[in-house]
Design an enzyme around this catalytic site. Structure first.
Site, PDB file in Angstrom:
ATOM      1  N   SER A   1      35.797  36.080  42.347  1.00  0.00           N
ATOM      2  CA  SER A   1      37.203  36.325  42.024  1.00  0.00           C
ATOM      3  C   SER A   1      37.305  36.697  40.547  1.00  0.00           C
ATOM      4  O   SER A   1      36.625  37.628  40.115  1.00  0.00           O
ATOM      5  CB  SER A   1      38.043  35.082  42.371  1.00  0.00           C
ATOM      6  OG  SER A   1      39.417  35.346  42.188  1.00  0.00           O
TER       7      SER A   1
ATOM      8  N   ASP B   1      38.408  29.035  47.053  1.00  0.00           N
ATOM      9  CA  ASP B   1      38.068  29.862  48.217  1.00  0.00           C
ATOM     10  C   ASP B   1      36.553  29.903  48.437  1.00  0.00           C
ATOM     11  O   ASP B   1      35.789  30.235  47.537  1.00  0.00           O
ATOM     12  CB  ASP B   1      38.594  31.286  48.013  1.00  0.00           C
ATOM     13  CG  ASP B   1      38.388  32.163  49.231  1.00  0.00           C
ATOM     14  OD1 ASP B   1      38.382  31.629  50.356  1.00  0.00           O
ATOM     15  OD2 ASP B   1      38.238  33.385  49.051  1.00  0.00           O
TER      16      ASP B   1
ATOM     17  N   HIS C   1      37.982  39.194  45.232  1.00  0.00           N
ATOM     18  CA  HIS C   1      39.439  39.142  45.157  1.00  0.00           C
ATOM     19  C   HIS C   1      39.914  40.195  44.177  1.00  0.00           C
ATOM     20  O   HIS C   1      39.486  40.216  43.024  1.00  0.00           O
ATOM     21  CB  HIS C   1      39.905  37.765  44.678  1.00  0.00           C
ATOM     22  CG  HIS C   1      39.515  36.643  45.585  1.00  0.00           C
ATOM     23  ND1 HIS C   1      39.491  35.329  45.182  1.00  0.00           N
ATOM     24  CD2 HIS C   1      39.134  36.633  46.890  1.00  0.00           C
ATOM     25  CE1 HIS C   1      39.109  34.556  46.186  1.00  0.00           C
ATOM     26  NE2 HIS C   1      38.884  35.335  47.231  1.00  0.00           N
TER      27      HIS C   1
END
Length: 363
Positions: free
Chosen positions: A178, A298, A205
């Site tokens: 991310s 996540d 992400h």
């Protein structure tokens, strides 16, 4: 350069050469009680000066600026007065992808699209999305960048973490990242050999609309073919498949890609969680999962599922992570077989997925 009242929780410098867009951005940000625009800059030179004098908590950076562009300005700011920088830009031409991700390589944390024009149906939602991410990015502690030459990085001695017993069985590598991920992924993928005997499935992400440019940028430096994943395509050794916008990327029975429109996981689609969960279910000991820098959690629980299924699990260490949220949560859950810096992650992945003769010769 114009300055404003600096008395607020999150002090923002807006860098944008279009007066119309600049005015709209300032209005959108100052409508939130937790944000205060303390200055604006029309050029890269003004941005560097304002960053040093105003010391904002966050900078929104445009790329296409007169004189010193957003890439050069970001490098200068991160070298002299490190500040969280978010690239806020309109829809990009694919030819601009190299510039965009070079800005991230220079230290920008994230790329976000500009809000739609006031009065459009999507305006309120696009502003809310921008404000939400700016608040998150303002909390990240950034460090000074020195920008060593690429050849100096390549000359660093590679560590050799112990190779697990099922190394030769690894056929699929799942990687999740991310905040801070794009430059690190570029570094990892550019270092993997062209005879890698495993497929790489990647979830990064990223703001919607930028993934295609991200893939184009990665292609410049990788010896492996890189493409957006397509539903039903076979998963073959030596290829890198990237999750497209708005779709979970998963492994399906028969060693094929499955793209899913299932609800977001951890508020995200694509999510790292969906990828790792599918690896645990269908690949087990034939897979490795890598969780890199990123905010939130996540993929952490699902990395533990993969470890329990016999897969090799790797997380980035704290010292090298831009944000230690995702890797840190995986460590807390005891999901990681290895906690490594980037150089050692590259070395371990290379050895895990080496062709059999090379693996035997190096054991």
């Amino acid at each position: 350069m114009k300055t404003g009242n600096a008395n607020s929780m999150i002090r923002v410098l807006v860098v944008e050469d279009s007066k119309t867009v600049q005015k709209a951005l300032v209005a959108a940000l100052e409508a939130d009680p937790e944000l205060r625009v303390v200055g604006t800059a029309d050029s890269g030179e003004e941005a560097v000066e304002a960053a040093g004098t105003l010391r904002p908590d966050l900078i929104t950076m445009d790329i296409n600026l007169p004189g010193m562009d957003g890439f050069q300005a970001t490098r200068a700011i991160m070298s002299n007065c490190p500040t969280p920088i978010v690239v806020v830009t309109g829809k990009l031409d694919p030819r601009d992808s190299d510039t965009l991700f070079r800005v991230m390589q220079a230290g920008a944390l994230m790329v976000l699209g500009k809000p739609t024009a006031p009065g459009t149906p999507e305006h309120a939602e696009s502003v809310a999305r921008l404000v939400h991410h700016l608040k998150l990015m303002s909390e990240i502690k950034v460090v000074r960048r020195s920008f060593p030459e690429a050849r100096a990085l390549a000359a660093l001695p590679a560590a050799r973490p112990a190779v697990p017993g099922n190394a030769g069985q690894v056929k699929v590598i799942g990687i999740g990242a991310s905040t801070g991920g794009p430059p690190l992924l570029q570094r990892i993928l550019s270092s993997l050999p062209e005879d890698l005997n495993a497929a790489v499935l990647l979830v990064q992400h990223m703001a919607e609309g930028f993934t295609e440019n991200f893939v184009a940028w990665l292609k410049h430096s990788s010896r492996l073919p890189i493409s957006l994943a397509q539903d039903g395509m076979p998963i073959e050794p030596g290829q890198v498949l990237v999750a497209p916008d708005g779709h979970h990327l998963e492994v399906a029975p028969g060693n094929r890609v499955a793209l899913s429109l299932a609800p977001p996981d951890n508020g995200l689609r694509p999510s790292v969680a969906a990828l790792f969960r599918s690896l645990a279910r269908y690949c087990g000991r034939q897979s490795a999962g890598v969780l890199l820098t990123g905010m939130g959690s996540d993929g952490a629980k699902e990395l533990k599922l993969l470890r329990q299924a016999g897969g090799i699990t790797i997380v980035q260490n704290r010292e090298s992570s831009v944000v230690f949220g995702m890797p840190g949560e995986a460590i807390r859950l005891d999901a990681a077989s290895y906690v490594l810096p980037p150089e050692e992650i590259i070395e371990l992945l290379t050895r895990l997925a080496a062709p059999a003769p090379a693996l035997l010769s190096r054991s």
